[in-house]
Design a protein around this motif. Structure first.
Motif: not given
Lengths: 106, 411
Positions: A29, A36-37, A39-41, A43-46
């Motif tokens: 990033v 590579i976005d 997005e969730c920073g 958090e293992l969410s995206c």
């Protein structure tokens, strides 16, 4: 400081400096690596930081957690070296290695 | 002397930073200035009501300091834009400086909605929107105090989870009859209410706040419409966000409750784009033809990519299914799509198991899914929503059947 090379989603080589301890995702990033976005920073969410690690690099990092494995099951184009970049910490011995960005995102 | 940039970005939050990266990835070679009104390097907002509130520590920066030290991007911190002159293409900053632009990207986000009741100016009354808000809140937290949280949305509930974990006695006051009412359906609302109650949070529903009880400028309680006084050592207000659009609207930009933009994120002013929380745009994944304002990182990123592609003359990226997430205790909620306008609800799995999904459909097509600790459903739903597929609801109700298997064959 170390340096790894990303092969981004446009197949271009993108060298990226990293500080030991930071993740593959943040290194990408901070170097504007396409594909590579993060997005969730982290958090293992995206799953917007899907990368392929070479065997030499995969051997240097702890295996994926149960949560990461669950996310990896649903990514497109999963391969043997598939990892979520946010879960892989870079250390000095990874200097010079090559990480391939999976074909998702942009 | 005024410097003119090829692109001036106003706002250094997720959207403003995303457009800088998207431009670089798209090969943009022009000059870029980013004006942020806060005095700190751009940071991530989602952790403010989660990890950063829990642990404090270093600010969760969106980019390293080194990222901003390149010649291609001029980052100006503490630059509060006061007026925009769209005819002369100038942006004026409170400290007297002026920036010229060829293209302007407005990415000012939203501010915390203020509570308008007596006593709301109390020193220990907090919102959670900016890093400085959380720093201030952390300074006001006394050990094992009593916290009253006004608003049972994402911010209120995430904060309740953190403060409970830190040993505080937490009460959440919500004006309507269930929590998370704006963003989810009753099944998920009930699950989260029970989750918080199991952790010892008191949830008060259908109650208005009449005022803040203060003594010497400090809140010591919250007066409810029913007459009850909830004692409080600290009060947190999470009653939504208001888009920061006044300056651009004063310059003539149209939009009611946001800045109206077209599918390329262009406002009604020439050469002015708006992206992120402040932008009001027709969304192809909404059941309504009316423009919507989405408060999410994924929307900020997507609109940044759309804008960057337009600025370099590249085709726009494919529309992205909106998505949202919330972490509370050890429960991960991932939401795909926009649920407003659904006419059918399907629950996959048992909420009591702590692992389930709720699907929202309109005329047989999947509109949205709330996935509680089921990442596979989230990924599947994102795909099915993106392809606008119809679902066999009987199959979709079986948590053992992958969502994509429940897609009906095309007629």
């Amino acid at each position: 400081m170390g340096r790894i090379t990303f092969i981004d989603s446009g197949q271009a080589e993108r060298p990226a400096d990293f500080s030991p301890g930071e993740s593959v995702m943040t290194a990408a990033v901070n170097n504007n690596v396409a594909g590579i976005d993060g997005e969730c920073g982290g958090e293992l969410s995206c799953a917007t930081c899907h990368v392929y690690l070479p065997e030499s690099l995969a051997a240097l990092v702890p295996p994926p957690s149960a949560d990461e494995l669950e996310m990896l099951e649903v990514v497109d184009e999963r391969q043997a070296g598939s990892r979520l970049g946010c879960q892989v910490r870079l250390v000095d011995s990874m200097d010079g290695m090559v990480v391939v960005v999976a074909g998702e995102g942009s | 002397m005024t410097t003119t940039y090829d692109v001036v970005v106003v706002g250094a939050g997720h959207a403003g930073v995303a457009v800088v990266s998207a431009l670089a990835k798209a090969g943009f070679a022009g000059s870029v200035a980013v004006l942020g009104d806060e005095p700190v390097l751009p940071y991530e907002r989602p952790p403010l009501s989660k990890e950063y509130l829990t642990d404090g520590g270093a600010a969760p920066l969106l980019r390293t300091e080194a990222f901003w030290s390149t010649d291609s991007v001029q980052l100006e911190l503490g630059a509060q834009v006061t007026t925009v002159d769209p005819a002369a293409k100038l942006v004026h900053v409170a400290d007297g400086r002026t920036f010229g632009y060829r293209k302007l990207v407005w990415a000012t986000g939203a501010d915390a909605r203020a509570l308008r009741v007596p006593g709301a100016t109390a020193d220990n009354l907090h919102s959670i929107r900016r890093l400085s808000d959380v720093d201030r809140l952390r300074r006001h937290l006394t050990a094992r105090g009593r916290a009253v949280i006004i608003g049972g949305g994402y911010i209120g509930l995430e904060t309740a989870a953190v403060l409970t974990g830190l040993g505080h006695q937490v009460t959440v006051v919500e004006a309507v009859d269930r929590v998370l009412a704006r963003v989810t359906g009753p099944v998920v609302s009930r699950f989260y209410q029970q989750l918080h109650e199991r952790h010892g949070v008191r949830i008060v529903l259908g109650e208005t706040v009449a005022g803040i009880a203060t003594r010497a400028g400090r809140a010591h309680g919250v007066h409810l419409g029913s007459g009850e006084l909830l004692p409080a050592d600290v009060v947190i207000v999470g009653v939504g966000a208001v888009p920061a659009v006044e300056v651009l609207q004063d310059a003539g930009a149209a939009g009611d409750g946001g800045l109206l933009v077209d599918d390329l994120c262009r406002t009604t002013l020439p050469d002015v784009h708006a992206i992120g929380d402040c932008a009001l745009q027709v969304n192809r994944f909404s059941t309504s033809a009316a423009p919507v304002r989405l408060e999410s990182v994924s929307n900020a990123n997507h609109q940044a990519k759309v804008t960057a592609a337009h600025l370099v003359g590249a085709p726009p990226p494919v529309p992205a299914v909106p998505w949202f997430w919330s972490n509370q205790y050890d429960v991960k909620l991932q939401t795909a799509g926009l649920f407003a306008g659904h006419d059918e609800v399907v629950t996959r799995g048992e909420p009591d198991s702590g692992r389930f999904s709720v699907l929202y459909l309109a005329r047989g097509r999947l509109l949205a899914a709330d996935c509680v600790n089921v990442p596979a459903d989230f990924a599947g739903a994102r795909r099915v929503i993106g392809e606008r597929e119809r679902l066999d609801t009987e199959l979709a109700a079986d948590p053992g059947t992958p969502l994509k298997t429940a897609v009906l064959a095309h007629a």
